[in-house]
Motif scaffolding. Structure first.
Motif, PDB file in Angstrom:
ATOM      1  N   THR A 139       1.994  -7.294   1.491  1.00 48.77           N
ATOM      2  CA  THR A 139       1.643  -6.000   2.034  1.00 48.77           C
ATOM      3  C   THR A 139       2.570  -5.751   3.048  1.00 48.77           C
ATOM      4  O   THR A 139       2.980  -4.516   3.118  1.00 48.77           O
ATOM      5  CB  THR A 139       0.148  -5.881   2.208  1.00 48.77           C
ATOM      6  OG1 THR A 139      -0.661  -6.129   0.954  1.00 48.77           O
ATOM      7  CG2 THR A 139      -0.073  -4.633   2.913  1.00 48.77           C
TER       8      THR A 139
ATOM      9  N   ASP B 149      -3.857   1.909  -3.353  1.00 45.04           N
ATOM     10  CA  ASP B 149      -4.391   0.642  -2.659  1.00 45.04           C
ATOM     11  C   ASP B 149      -6.037   0.921  -2.478  1.00 45.04           C
ATOM     12  O   ASP B 149      -6.487   1.572  -1.938  1.00 45.04           O
ATOM     13  CB  ASP B 149      -3.851   0.857  -1.009  1.00 45.04           C
ATOM     14  CG  ASP B 149      -4.328  -0.436  -0.301  1.00 45.04           C
ATOM     15  OD1 ASP B 149      -5.285  -1.062  -0.784  1.00 45.04           O
ATOM     16  OD2 ASP B 149      -3.980  -0.380   0.849  1.00 45.04           O
TER      17      ASP B 149
ATOM     18  N   TRP C  42      -0.953   2.782   5.885  1.00 46.23           N
ATOM     19  CA  TRP C  42       0.438   2.941   5.307  1.00 46.23           C
ATOM     20  C   TRP C  42       1.248   3.837   6.017  1.00 46.23           C
ATOM     21  O   TRP C  42       0.707   4.873   6.300  1.00 46.23           O
ATOM     22  CB  TRP C  42       0.432   3.131   3.705  1.00 46.23           C
ATOM     23  CG  TRP C  42      -0.103   1.913   2.704  1.00 46.23           C
ATOM     24  CD1 TRP C  42      -1.346   1.804   2.492  1.00 46.23           C
ATOM     25  CD2 TRP C  42       0.655   1.143   2.339  1.00 46.23           C
ATOM     26  NE1 TRP C  42      -1.428   0.703   1.625  1.00 46.23           N
ATOM     27  CE2 TRP C  42      -0.276   0.283   1.776  1.00 46.23           C
ATOM     28  CE3 TRP C  42       2.072   0.940   2.319  1.00 46.23           C
ATOM     29  CZ2 TRP C  42       0.149  -1.013   0.904  1.00 46.23           C
ATOM     30  CZ3 TRP C  42       2.502  -0.451   1.582  1.00 46.23           C
ATOM     31  CH2 TRP C  42       1.498  -1.208   0.961  1.00 46.23           C
TER      32      TRP C  42
ATOM     33  N   ASP D 242      -0.799  -1.710  -4.345  1.00 48.55           N
ATOM     34  CA  ASP D 242      -0.772  -2.872  -3.682  1.00 48.55           C
ATOM     35  C   ASP D 242      -2.556  -3.291  -3.877  1.00 48.55           C
ATOM     36  O   ASP D 242      -3.173  -2.624  -4.498  1.00 48.55           O
ATOM     37  CB  ASP D 242      -1.051  -2.467  -2.054  1.00 48.55           C
ATOM     38  CG  ASP D 242      -1.136  -3.679  -1.198  1.00 48.55           C
ATOM     39  OD1 ASP D 242      -0.470  -4.570  -1.345  1.00 48.55           O
ATOM     40  OD2 ASP D 242      -1.848  -3.670  -0.007  1.00 48.55           O
TER      41      ASP D 242
END
Length: 83
Positions: A14, A35, A41, A68
């Motif tokens: 990540t 995600d 992010w 992710d």
């Protein structure tokens, strides 16, 4: 281009993906992230719902798509996520 980041838990996948996202954002390319954990992010386009993510991704142009925690969203539903 397609890329797959694979590694053991806590190996930095990540972190690397966030660095890639920041790189593209710095070049003016939008980044869309799926995600399920809703982590931080370097983009305002973070989704937890795979259907919403795919709906937006299909309409986006010149962008980077990041998934992710794919084990949480891919293969856990009644349909495949592709187009």
């Amino acid at each position: 281009m397609h890329a797959l980041i694979i590694g053991m838990t806590e190996s930095g996948k990540t972190t690397l993906a966030r660095a890639v996202a920041a790189h593209y954002r710095g070049r003016g390319i939008e980044v869309l992230v799926l995600d399920p954990l809703l982590s931080a992010w370097p983009t305002e386009h973070v989704y937890t719902d795979p259907d919403e993510f795919l709906w937006i991704a299909r309409r986006a142009r010149r962008c980077v798509l990041i998934v992710d925690e794919s084990g949480e969203v891919v293969g856990q539903h009644d349909r495949e996520y592709h187009w």
